[in-house]
Scaffold this motif. Structure first.
Motif, PDB file in Angstrom:
ATOM      1  N   GLN A   1       0.844  -1.195   0.000  1.00 29.05           N
ATOM      2  CA  GLN A   1       0.000   0.000   0.000  1.00 29.05           C
ATOM      3  C   GLN A   1       0.875   1.238   0.000  1.00 29.05           C
ATOM      4  OE1 GLN A   1      -2.159  -0.442   3.685  1.00 29.05           O
ATOM      5  NE2 GLN A   1      -0.510   0.408   4.920  1.00 29.05           N
ATOM      6  N   ARG A   2       0.275   2.338  -0.423  1.00 32.19           N
ATOM      7  CA  ARG A   2       0.897   3.646  -0.227  1.00 32.19           C
ATOM      8  C   ARG A   2      -0.236   4.652  -0.059  1.00 32.19           C
ATOM      9  NH1 ARG A   2       3.399   5.303  -6.185  1.00 32.19           N
ATOM     10  NH2 ARG A   2       1.487   6.282  -6.938  1.00 32.19           N
ATOM     11  N   PRO A   3       0.049   5.746   0.641  1.00 32.74           N
ATOM     12  CA  PRO A   3      -0.997   6.754   0.841  1.00 32.74           C
ATOM     13  C   PRO A   3      -1.437   7.352  -0.496  1.00 32.74           C
ATOM     14  CG  PRO A   3       0.876   7.158   2.316  1.00 32.74           C
ATOM     15  CD  PRO A   3       1.294   6.104   1.329  1.00 32.74           C
ATOM     16  N   THR A   4      -2.710   7.693  -0.571  1.00 29.34           N
ATOM     17  CA  THR A   4      -3.198   8.405  -1.747  1.00 29.34           C
ATOM     18  C   THR A   4      -2.681   9.833  -1.667  1.00 29.34           C
ATOM     19  OG1 THR A   4      -5.253   9.081  -0.657  1.00 29.34           O
ATOM     20  CG2 THR A   4      -5.295   7.006  -1.905  1.00 29.34           C
ATOM     21  N   ARG A   5      -2.583  10.458  -2.828  1.00 31.10           N
ATOM     22  CA  ARG A   5      -2.118  11.845  -2.873  1.00 31.10           C
ATOM     23  C   ARG A   5      -2.349  12.388  -4.280  1.00 31.10           C
ATOM     24  NH1 ARG A   5       2.764   8.691  -2.534  1.00 31.10           N
ATOM     25  NH2 ARG A   5       3.801   8.648  -4.528  1.00 31.10           N
ATOM     26  N   PRO A   6      -2.516  13.702  -4.371  1.00 31.66           N
ATOM     27  CA  PRO A   6      -2.576  14.290  -5.707  1.00 31.66           C
ATOM     28  C   PRO A   6      -1.228  14.078  -6.392  1.00 31.66           C
ATOM     29  CG  PRO A   6      -3.225  15.891  -4.023  1.00 31.66           C
ATOM     30  CD  PRO A   6      -2.666  14.697  -3.316  1.00 31.66           C
ATOM     31  N   ALA A   7      -1.258  13.792  -7.665  1.00 28.64           N
ATOM     32  CA  ALA A   7      -0.007  13.562  -8.392  1.00 28.64           C
ATOM     33  C   ALA A   7      -0.184  13.966  -9.847  1.00 28.64           C
ATOM     34  CB  ALA A   7       0.395  12.094  -8.308  1.00 28.64           C
TER      35      ALA A   7
END
Length: 187
Positions: free
Chosen positions: A165-171
């Motif tokens: 998993q990884r945190p969601t974020r704007p990209a």
């Protein structure tokens, strides 16, 4: 390149796309995706609006499935209580390999998850495909655990139980996003 939702008429194209990926994986020495994927299962996910295609003009460059539902038996109740989106069947056409499309699609998925209120973007990878696992780690995913016991829904041994998993974020992904705004993820 433009990301669009897959349509029911795309199912045969998506199945051929998966067969191409399975043949490539076989040449790499992995048994990942060697069993044919049932067309009716793919159609159901397309109709649910969770399958997306990356189009390069008329050519399908890649595909990704992004769903709020986890595969049963992989994630704990605590993990499932956290708002998450799950990536499945991320595939890049061999004609478009080497363009960082997988990374960019995962960035798109993380941004979509962020807009939907998800905390995590999660996925499970083939337990024996260490090259794929290393790829996800290089992209900032954190290994959660590997599920090796238990049986898959189809009665075979669990083969896709390496969880990360990884945190969601704007990209910034650089694609034209032709998808509707995501629904809010609620758990």
């Amino acid at each position: 390149m433009k990301i669009t939702p897959a349509q029911p008429e795309d199912v045969s194209k998506l199945l051929a796309f998966r067969e191409e990926a399975a043949a490539w994986l076989s040449r790499l020495g992995t048994d990942q995706w060697q069993r044919p994927y049932p067309a009716e299962n793919l159609l159901a996910t397309v109709e649910a609006g969770t399958v997306f295609m990356l189009m390069d003009g008329d050519a399908t460059a890649a595909t990704i499935t992004l769903t709020p539902q986890a595969e049963p038996g992989l994630w704990t109740e605590q993990e499932l209580s956290e708002p998450s989106l799950f990536v499945n069947k991320l595939t890049v056409a061999r004609t478009h390999a080497g363009q960082n499309l997988g990374r960019r699609l995962l960035d798109w998925a993380g941004g979509r998850g962020y807009r939907a209120g998800a905390k995590w973007i999660r996925l499970d990878a083939w337990t024996t495909n260490t090259a794929l696992q290393m790829y996800y780690l290089r992209l900032g995913f954190e290994h959660v655990r590997t599920v090796i016991e238990g049986e898959a829904v189809n009665g075979g041994p669990r083969v896709s139980g390496w969880l990360c998993q990884r945190p969601t974020r704007p990209a910034e992904h650089g694609f034209v996003d032709g998808t509707p705004e995501p629904s809010t993820v609620v758990h």
